[in-house]
Design a protein around this motif. Structure first.
Motif, PDB file in Angstrom:
ATOM      1  N   LEU A   1       3.283  -4.020  -9.996  1.00  0.00           N
ATOM      2  CA  LEU A   1       4.140  -4.653  -9.005  1.00  0.00           C
ATOM      3  C   LEU A   1       4.923  -5.785  -9.668  1.00  0.00           C
TER       4      LEU A   1
ATOM      5  N   LYS B   1       2.382   1.880  -3.466  1.00  0.00           N
ATOM      6  CA  LYS B   1       1.394   2.359  -4.429  1.00  0.00           C
ATOM      7  C   LYS B   1       0.985   3.796  -4.116  1.00  0.00           C
TER       8      LYS B   1
ATOM      9  N   ARG C   1       1.477   4.629  -8.585  1.00  0.00           N
ATOM     10  CA  ARG C   1       1.481   3.600  -9.615  1.00  0.00           C
ATOM     11  C   ARG C   1       0.851   2.314  -9.081  1.00  0.00           C
ATOM     12  N   THR C   2       0.559   1.384  -9.982  1.00  0.00           N
ATOM     13  CA  THR C   2      -0.084   0.136  -9.577  1.00  0.00           C
ATOM     14  C   THR C   2       0.720  -1.110  -9.919  1.00  0.00           C
TER      15      THR C   2
ATOM     16  N   ALA D   1       5.373   0.464  -9.462  1.00  0.00           N
ATOM     17  CA  ALA D   1       5.357   1.009  -8.102  1.00  0.00           C
ATOM     18  C   ALA D   1       6.478   0.416  -7.273  1.00  0.00           C
TER      19      ALA D   1
ATOM     20  N   LYS E   1       0.825  -1.204   0.000  1.00  0.00           N
ATOM     21  CA  LYS E   1       0.000   0.000   0.000  1.00  0.00           C
ATOM     22  C   LYS E   1       0.863   1.258   0.000  1.00  0.00           C
TER      23      LYS E   1
END
Length: 392
Positions: free
Chosen positions: A125, A117, A122-123, A178, A114
């Motif tokens: 991973l 991000k 950004r999302t 991220a 968390k």
């Protein structure tokens, strides 16, 4: 008691070990029927100073007499939390300057994901095949083992898995990323240490892309590899460091450390956007402080390396495919599932607890407590060799 356990406690397998524990002390677990087991897995890398270390128990008693839970994490000043955090941070690199305390390893992973991000906006991973980061949904999403993931799909989107210790496809670490999350030594995946130059390249790619590097040291932390944390061997410092297991000396606690700048993102849009009720519970924090003080004041780190030396000298090449790992975080790779099962079962009959799961079916994991004496260590290794010779 066993029937009540089976009837009232939710089970995670059809065949739990089922030992009825009476008490535990040092490297031993004592059962109701009078047996004494050598805990050669330390409660899965938890009891690194043995069970009920006197200084940890003393700290617990002292804190219980003061107060238990008083407020959700982060609102009240609580001395056990502050004392532990101050000591821990003073022994970490400068950019790991704050810690967020939670209850367990998987919660540390969840918080780290968390945070990455939120800070980067950004999302995407990046994780690695055969990794293990916990069983809650976010942690499971970055765990690189299909056997754990498939029953719960769909999980978090935009997660990509690379091959551990491989330079292929590292260009996936880009400006959309991220974070990259990884274990410096894969635990559940087979006790696989990262290669130093590869890990440095991972950091270089993260820096270039302004992506965060998250190290999961939930299993490898707090002295198990001969350093306080395994990353110290690699000349690579993560942006976020996850920890738990041996952190509390047997009490439930975890945490993730990062910089003040990165942690700022938890304060805004909205405020309190990551909270925990029991994270950093004062009794657990007091235990963690006493555990860390003892770990740093003794010869425990060098003892981990001595354990590695003795184990490898005694077992390497003797009916064992490979002995690998670092310090007292070791794995014995055997030739077959059947041999592995028989070795673990025979040692159990001799009242020795080893680490083995059906999901890592040819690997025996060893994580002895750092307090183990040479005589007991060698007795256990002799029993392992005897079982291997008998069933090979």
């Amino acid at each position: 008691m066993l029937n009540k356990f089976l009837n009232h406690i939710a089970q995670t397998s059809d065949a739990p070990i089922g030992l009825e524990v009476n008490h535990a002390e040092g490297p031993f677990i004592y059962t109701k029927d009078g047996k004494r087991f050598v805990d050669f897995i330390s409660g899965i890398a938890v009891s690194s100073l043995g069970h009920r270390h006197p200084k940890v128990v003393q700290a617990i008693h002292q804190q219980v007499d003061k107060h238990l839970h008083v407020m959700v994490y982060g609102e009240f000043v609580q001395k056990p939390q502050v004392d532990f955090a101050e000591l821990l941070i003073s022994n970490l690199p400068a950019k790991l300057e704050q810690i967020y305390l939670v209850n367990s390893g998987t919660e540390a992973t969840e918080g780290a994901l968390k945070l990455a991000k939120k800070y980067t906006g950004r999302t995407k991973l990046i994780s690695f095949k055969n990794s293990y980061h916990g069983d809650t949904h976010g942690s499971l999403s970055v765990t690189g083992r299909d056997i754990y993931r498939e029953p719960y799909l769909p999980l978090l989107p935009d997660v990509h898995f690379l091959t551990f210790n491989s330079f292929e496809k590292l260009d996936l670490i880009d400006e959309k990323t991220a974070a990259v999350i990884m274990e410096p030594i894969q635990g559940e995946g087979g006790i696989i240490p990262a290669e130093k130059e590869w890990l440095k390249e991972i950091q270089r790619r993260c820096d270039k892309a302004d992506a965060l590097l998250i190290f999961d040291e939930i299993q490898s932390g707090f002295g198990r590899t001969g350093k306080l944390f395994a990353f110290e061997e690699y000349e690579v410092v993560p942006d976020i460091l996850c920890m738990a297991k041996a952190m509390g000396g047997g009490m439930p606690i975890g945490g993730f450390a990062s910089s003040k700048e990165i942690f700022q993102s938890f304060k805004y849009d909205p405020p309190l956007n990551h909270v925990t009720t029991f994270g950093g519970h004062p009794v657990s924090a007091a235990a963690a402080h006493a555990n860390l003080k003892e770990l740093l004041s003794g010869e425990y780190l060098s003892r981990a390396l001595e354990i590695e030396k003795q184990v490898k000298a005694k077992l390497q090449g003797k009916g064992i495919v490979e002995v690998r790992g670092k310090g007292a975080m070791l794995g014995l790779q055997l030739e077959s599932w059947e041999l592995t099962r028989k070795v673990v079962e025979e040692c159990f009959e001799k009242e020795i607890l080893l680490g083995w799961t059906l999901h890592s079916n040819t690997l025996v994991r060893l994580a002895p407590p750092l307090i183990i004496e040479d005589e007991l260590l060698n007795d256990v290794l002799d029993s392992v060799l005897e079982a291997i010779g008998k069933h090979s």
